[in-house]
Structure formats: C-alpha cells, structure tokens
Design a protein around this motif. Structure first.
Motif, PDB file in Angstrom:
ATOM      1  N   THR A 190      18.289  18.641  44.671  1.00  0.00           N
ATOM      2  CA  THR A 190      18.347  19.585  43.560  1.00  0.00           C
ATOM      3  C   THR A 190      16.938  19.787  43.000  1.00  0.00           C
ATOM      4  OG1 THR A 190      18.708  17.862  41.913  1.00  0.00           O
ATOM      5  CG2 THR A 190      20.669  18.781  43.010  1.00  0.00           C
ATOM      6  N   ALA A 191      16.790  20.789  42.147  1.00  0.00           N
ATOM      7  CA  ALA A 191      15.481  21.061  41.560  1.00  0.00           C
ATOM      8  C   ALA A 191      14.978  19.875  40.753  1.00  0.00           C
ATOM      9  CB  ALA A 191      15.559  22.319  40.693  1.00  0.00           C
ATOM     10  N   SER A 192      15.873  19.241  40.008  1.00  0.00           N
ATOM     11  CA  SER A 192      15.451  18.092  39.192  1.00  0.00           C
ATOM     12  C   SER A 192      15.042  16.908  40.064  1.00  0.00           C
ATOM     13  CB  SER A 192      16.571  17.690  38.229  1.00  0.00           C
ATOM     14  OG  SER A 192      17.751  17.350  38.948  1.00  0.00           O
ATOM     15  N   GLU A 193      15.751  16.682  41.168  1.00  0.00           N
ATOM     16  CA  GLU A 193      15.383  15.582  42.072  1.00  0.00           C
ATOM     17  C   GLU A 193      14.046  15.854  42.751  1.00  0.00           C
ATOM     18  OE1 GLU A 193      19.809  13.983  43.464  1.00  0.00           O
ATOM     19  OE2 GLU A 193      18.858  15.662  44.519  1.00  0.00           O
ATOM     20  N   ILE A 194      13.819  17.101  43.133  1.00  0.00           N
ATOM     21  CA  ILE A 194      12.543  17.456  43.759  1.00  0.00           C
ATOM     22  C   ILE A 194      11.408  17.250  42.766  1.00  0.00           C
ATOM     23  CG2 ILE A 194      11.212  19.378  44.753  1.00  0.00           C
ATOM     24  CD1 ILE A 194      13.954  20.512  45.725  1.00  0.00           C
ATOM     25  N   TRP A 195      11.587  17.732  41.535  1.00  0.00           N
ATOM     26  CA  TRP A 195      10.557  17.588  40.505  1.00  0.00           C
ATOM     27  C   TRP A 195      10.268  16.117  40.230  1.00  0.00           C
ATOM     28  CZ3 TRP A 195      10.614  15.584  35.466  1.00  0.00           C
ATOM     29  CH2 TRP A 195       9.485  15.887  34.678  1.00  0.00           C
ATOM     30  N   ALA A 196      11.314  15.286  40.108  1.00  0.00           N
ATOM     31  CA  ALA A 196      11.114  13.866  39.830  1.00  0.00           C
ATOM     32  C   ALA A 196      10.362  13.178  40.961  1.00  0.00           C
ATOM     33  CB  ALA A 196      12.465  13.193  39.596  1.00  0.00           C
ATOM     34  N   HIS A 197      10.697  13.504  42.208  1.00  0.00           N
ATOM     35  CA  HIS A 197       9.996  12.887  43.342  1.00  0.00           C
ATOM     36  C   HIS A 197       8.527  13.292  43.353  1.00  0.00           C
ATOM     37  CE1 HIS A 197       9.126  11.382  47.361  1.00  0.00           C
ATOM     38  NE2 HIS A 197       8.605  12.576  47.635  1.00  0.00           N
ATOM     39  N   LEU A 198       8.246  14.565  43.140  1.00  0.00           N
ATOM     40  CA  LEU A 198       6.863  15.033  43.180  1.00  0.00           C
ATOM     41  C   LEU A 198       6.043  14.429  42.041  1.00  0.00           C
ATOM     42  CD1 LEU A 198       7.439  18.793  44.108  1.00  0.00           C
ATOM     43  CD2 LEU A 198       6.614  16.965  45.600  1.00  0.00           C
ATOM     44  N   ARG A 199       6.632  14.307  40.861  1.00  0.00           N
ATOM     45  CA  ARG A 199       5.936  13.651  39.760  1.00  0.00           C
ATOM     46  C   ARG A 199       5.636  12.191  40.106  1.00  0.00           C
ATOM     47  NH1 ARG A 199       3.856  16.073  35.177  1.00  0.00           N
ATOM     48  NH2 ARG A 199       4.589  14.328  33.903  1.00  0.00           N
ATOM     49  N   GLY A 200       6.607  11.545  40.755  1.00  0.00           N
ATOM     50  CA  GLY A 200       6.390  10.165  41.167  1.00  0.00           C
ATOM     51  C   GLY A 200       5.323  10.016  42.228  1.00  0.00           C
ATOM     52  N   GLN A 201       5.083  11.084  42.992  1.00  0.00           N
ATOM     53  CA  GLN A 201       4.051  11.061  44.022  1.00  0.00           C
ATOM     54  C   GLN A 201       2.668  11.388  43.468  1.00  0.00           C
ATOM     55  OE1 GLN A 201       4.374  10.444  47.589  1.00  0.00           O
ATOM     56  NE2 GLN A 201       6.138   9.439  46.648  1.00  0.00           N
ATOM     57  N   GLY A 202       2.597  11.712  42.178  1.00  0.00           N
ATOM     58  CA  GLY A 202       1.288  11.959  41.567  1.00  0.00           C
ATOM     59  C   GLY A 202       0.951  13.415  41.354  1.00  0.00           C
ATOM     60  N   PHE A 203       1.905  14.314  41.573  1.00  0.00           N
ATOM     61  CA  PHE A 203       1.649  15.731  41.329  1.00  0.00           C
ATOM     62  C   PHE A 203       1.872  16.041  39.848  1.00  0.00           C
ATOM     63  CE2 PHE A 203       2.700  15.827  45.883  1.00  0.00           C
ATOM     64  CZ  PHE A 203       1.630  16.585  46.361  1.00  0.00           C
ATOM     65  N   ALA A 204       0.862  16.598  39.210  1.00  0.00           N
ATOM     66  CA  ALA A 204       0.951  16.924  37.784  1.00  0.00           C
ATOM     67  C   ALA A 204       1.625  18.277  37.626  1.00  0.00           C
ATOM     68  CB  ALA A 204      -0.448  16.945  37.168  1.00  0.00           C
TER      69      ALA A 204
END
Length: 503
Positions: free
Chosen positions: A464-478
């Motif tokens: 989902t969009a929220s899961e994608i956003w959470a993963h990318l934030r966890g990977q260091g993407f601001a």
C-alpha cells in the motif's frame, strides 16, 4: 475434357492453406512488436544469454528448472535475434517448421490433408495460438507439437506400412520434442500414444506397433535421462508454487482451454459436429471402424486420458495446470475437429468443400485479428516503464529507484536464477525505453524533478502507499508525501504528482 478441366482448376485448398499461414505469420510478427514483455520472458532471455557457455547454462540453469532443457537450448541458439520482443520472432520459424512437418505427414492422404487444413483454420482463430506465440516461452512450440504429433499418430494408424522418409522424420521429431519441451506437454503427449499402442497390441498388429513404438521409446529414454538430473530440484522449485490448487480452478482451466478452442471457429465446429455424426452412423451401420474413424477415436481417447492424468496430478500431488500449459491439448483438439470436419466435406462436391474452408478462413481471420489485439494488451513491464520514460524525458533530472525489497519473495524462490533475473528485467526495460536508473543503494534525491520509486511483478497489490512510504523513510529517503500510481501488475511511487497523460 476432364483433363483440361483438372488442369484449369484453381487449387483453392492450397491457396486457403497458404493464406492462413500468411495471416498467422503476419499476426505473430505484429503482436511481438506491440506486446511488451513480462517477467517469465525476461527469465527465458536471462538464462539463455550468450554471455555464458552452453555447458555452464545447461548445468546451472536449464537442468535446474522444472522442464526439459530443449526450449532453452533453442532460445540460446536464436539469441542473436536480440531482446525479448525481437527474440519472439523465433516463433515464425517454429510455425514454418510445423507447417512443413504437417505437409510431410498428410501429403499422400487427401482425407488427412482436408483434416489438417480444417485444424489449421481452427488454430487460426484460437486465442491460445496468438497468445502463446506472443510470449518468449515454450507454450507456442507445445501447441504446434500437439497438432503435428496428433497428425502423426493418426497417420501411423491409417498408413502403418507407408515408409515415406519425410513423414517418418517429421513424426519422430515431433515426438522427440514433445517429450522434451515442457513437463505437461510430455505427460499429455505420452498419454496420446497409449490408446494407439494398446489397440495395436490388442489386435496383434505388428506393422502398426513398428510404426508407433520407436519414436516414444527413444524420446522417453532421453526424457528419463534428463529427469534423473532434474527430479531432485522439482520439490524445492514447487514447494511454494504460485499455481492455484483445488477442483474449481482446475475445472476453470480445462473449460477455458477446451471451450475457447471449440469456439475458435463456429463454422468448423458445426462441420465437425456433422462429420462426427456421420462417422457414428457409418460405424453403427457397418459394425466396423474405418481407419480414419479409428484414428479419430484413439486420438480422442488419448486426449481424454492425458487430461485425466494431469487432473489427478494437479489434485493429488501438486497444482501443475494453468490454461497456457494446456497448449498441446489445443493443438490436439484442433486436429480432432479437423478429422470430423473432413468426414463431412468428403461427402460434398469439391467446390462446396472449398467454399466451406474459404468461409472458415474469413471467420478465423476475424478471430485472429480480435485475439491479436487482445494479446497485445496483456500485462507488461512496459506499462510502468513508458510512464517513467516520459517523466524523465520531460524532466531529465528525474531519479528512478528500484529496490530488491519489493521483489523479495520472487528473488527468494527457486530456481536461484530468479535472484539475478529480477534486476536484469528492470535494467532491460530501462535500456529499451531509454531512461536511467539511479545507482543501487543511492539515496540522493532530485530537487527539481520527480523522484520515482518503481516496482513490477506485484500482481496482488501487496504494498500500500503507506507501507511503501514507511519502508522508504526507513531506508533513509527524506520524503514528506508519496503519490502511488498502479499500472497492471506494477506501480510507481512519486514524491510529487505525475504529469497528466501518463497512460
């Protein structure tokens, strides 16, 4: 007068045959150009690249798959054709080879020639024909092998003493390849032989046994030799298989494959129904089966036996059937319809038979056009790829990120080649469509252009969009926000809305 009339007679059936092949060749060439690739085609391409030696590819890739290695060897031999869309053109050669083999088998038997023409016109309008031809997988070869092998078996029954070399080579080659292309094709085509061999044994018919047995014995021995190496991998390769099990999906698979073939050319279905009734009436009145009628009956019995065996394996052992895997059954069923239709037209004047085939050509051609347009719209990685290419072309600073996380389940699946095919597929799409990927592991974002996060092969829309956003934030993407765009089985997440006209 008769000689003069015969000399001036237009060879309508030959012209109809040539026209049907020409239409198929054109349609295959067209659809291979207009349909984008999907994951399994990238797999075929990746494991047959000429960057590896034949022995290394055979040992580490082809023999570790679930199917015999012949199709991969054919793809390696034709790798010079290039990327997936152009490589699919190998199916033009397969169609031409099947046509030549079929002609070698039927040229001495007018009734079998009419049967082969009717079968060709059924396949012209069958969805499975153009669908399988549009993919760089073994299904189109299996379909052609099913049809050629069916003709070969009927011929071995109707003319067991005919030692025509071209026909013998065609029948032997069809059997060898049918036993060594795809495991479902092997099982189905092996079952086709059983009623013919059993009937010849029951009749103690030496000529028919000698015509029937050499090819499957040699082909079966090679298959068993390959299986001795491959069998150890089958359990692991299918432990978490994606094919849906159960009776309902099985019945849907059988119904779709068989019903769509029966409906491919309703004109010939009606002719086959009438011809089948004539065969039944003749048999009842004479109390004996004519050779062509017996061949038809045995072929139908072999097809039914093969489908029963596959269904039992699907339900009792492990799910193994989807509609495309039944491509050889489509070829066999087309020949069965052709055999029955030929019996009907045999009772007609030649000009009426040609009119029927001409009308069937028109019907089949219209169906072919419809099916080609349908096949060109199948799922493809180019759907998301074309959007990315347009965005980056409009704003060259656009960054495109891929991440193995989105395909972790696929990468972890055996065979081990999946781990390198996944990144290969992304790179191939980017190369073909002319956009750049960000270096693996990069976290640098563009300030002036969109930042795109791209994933394919997500048919269940797991993320989902929220899961994608959470993963990318966890990977260091601001990232403050994400806009998710789904196309087919893929998606693009962007840090700003994508431009209009992305589809």
């Amino acid at each position: 007068m008769n000689a003069r009339a015969a000399a001036g007679r237009i060879p309508w059936n030959a012209l109809i045959t040539a026209s049907a092949f020409a239409l198929l060749l054109f349609a295959i060439a067209w659809v291979t150009r207009h349909r984008g690739p999907w994951y399994d085609e990238f797999y075929t391409q990746a494991v047959t690249l000429p960057t590896r030696s034949w022995s290394d590819a055979l040992r580490t890739s082809w023999l570790r798959d679930n199917h015999p290695p012949f199709y991969y060897a054919l793809m390696r031999a034709s790798a010079w054709l290039g990327p997936v869309p152009r490589h699919r053109l190998v199916h033009l050669a397969i169609l031409a080879a099947a046509g030549l083999a079929g002609w070698a088998l039927v040229r001495r038997d007018p009734q079998l020639r009419a049967s082969a023409l009717a079968a060709l016109l059924v396949l012209l309008g069958a969805r499975a024909t153009i669908h399988t031809a549009s993919e760089l997988r073994s299904y189109f070869l299996s379909l052609c092998l099913g049809a050629v092998l069916a003709l070969s078996l009927v011929r071995s029954w109707t003319a067991p003493k005919d030692r025509d070399r071209a026909a013998l080579v065609s029948g032997f080659t069809a059997t060898f390849l049918a036993f060594n292309t795809h495991i479902v094709t092997t099982l189905l085509c092996g079952a086709l032989y059983m009623p013919f061999v059993a009937a010849a044994l029951a009749l103690r018919d030496g000529p028919r046994l000698r015509a029937l047995l050499p090819a499957p014995l040699v082909a079966g021995a090679v298959f068993l030799g390959v299986t001795a190496t491959q069998a150890r991998y089958w359990g692991a390769n299918t432990a978490h298989f994606w094919i849906e099990g159960g009776l309902g999906p099985l019945l849907d698979t059988l119904r779709y494959a068989l019903q769509r073939t029966l409906e491919a050319n309703l004109l010939l279905l009606a002719a086959a129904t009438g011809g089948g009734l004539l065969l039944v009436r003749e048999t009842w009145r004479t109390r004996r089966l004519a050779p062509h009628a017996a061949g038809s009956l045995l072929l139908g019995g072999g097809l039914a036996l093969g489908l029963l065996v596959l269904s039992a394996l699907h339900l009792g052992l492990r799910p193994i059937l989807i509609e495309k895997y039944l491509a050889p059954a489509v070829g066999v069923l087309a020949v069965l319809l052709g055999l029955c239709a030929a019996r009907l037209v045999r009772a007609w004047p030649a000009h009426l038979a040609s009119l029927l085939f001409l009308a069937a050509l028109v019907v089949g051609g219209l169906e072919l056009r419809h099916n080609a347009l349908w096949a060109a719209e199948r799922e493809t990685w180019y759907g998301t790829g074309r959007i990315i290419a347009r965005v980056q072309a409009a704003c060259p600073g656009t960054r495109v990120f891929i991440d193995p996380y989105w395909n972790a389940d696929l990468i972890a699946m055996p065979p081990a080649d999946n781990a390198r095919v996944v990144p290969f597929a992304y790179r191939e799409v980017a190369r073909h469509l002319g956009f750049r990927l960000a270096p693996q592991g990069s976290r640098t974002l563009s300030r002036d252009c969109p930042n795109l996060f791209w994933a394919e092969h997500d048919p269940d829309s797991r993320f989902t969009a929220s899961e994608i956003w959470a993963h990318l934030r966890g990977q260091g993407f601001a990232l403050d926000t994400l806009t998710l765009t789904r196309v087919g089985y893929g998606w693009i997440a962007s840090d700003r809305p994508l431009p209009r006209r992305t589809n």
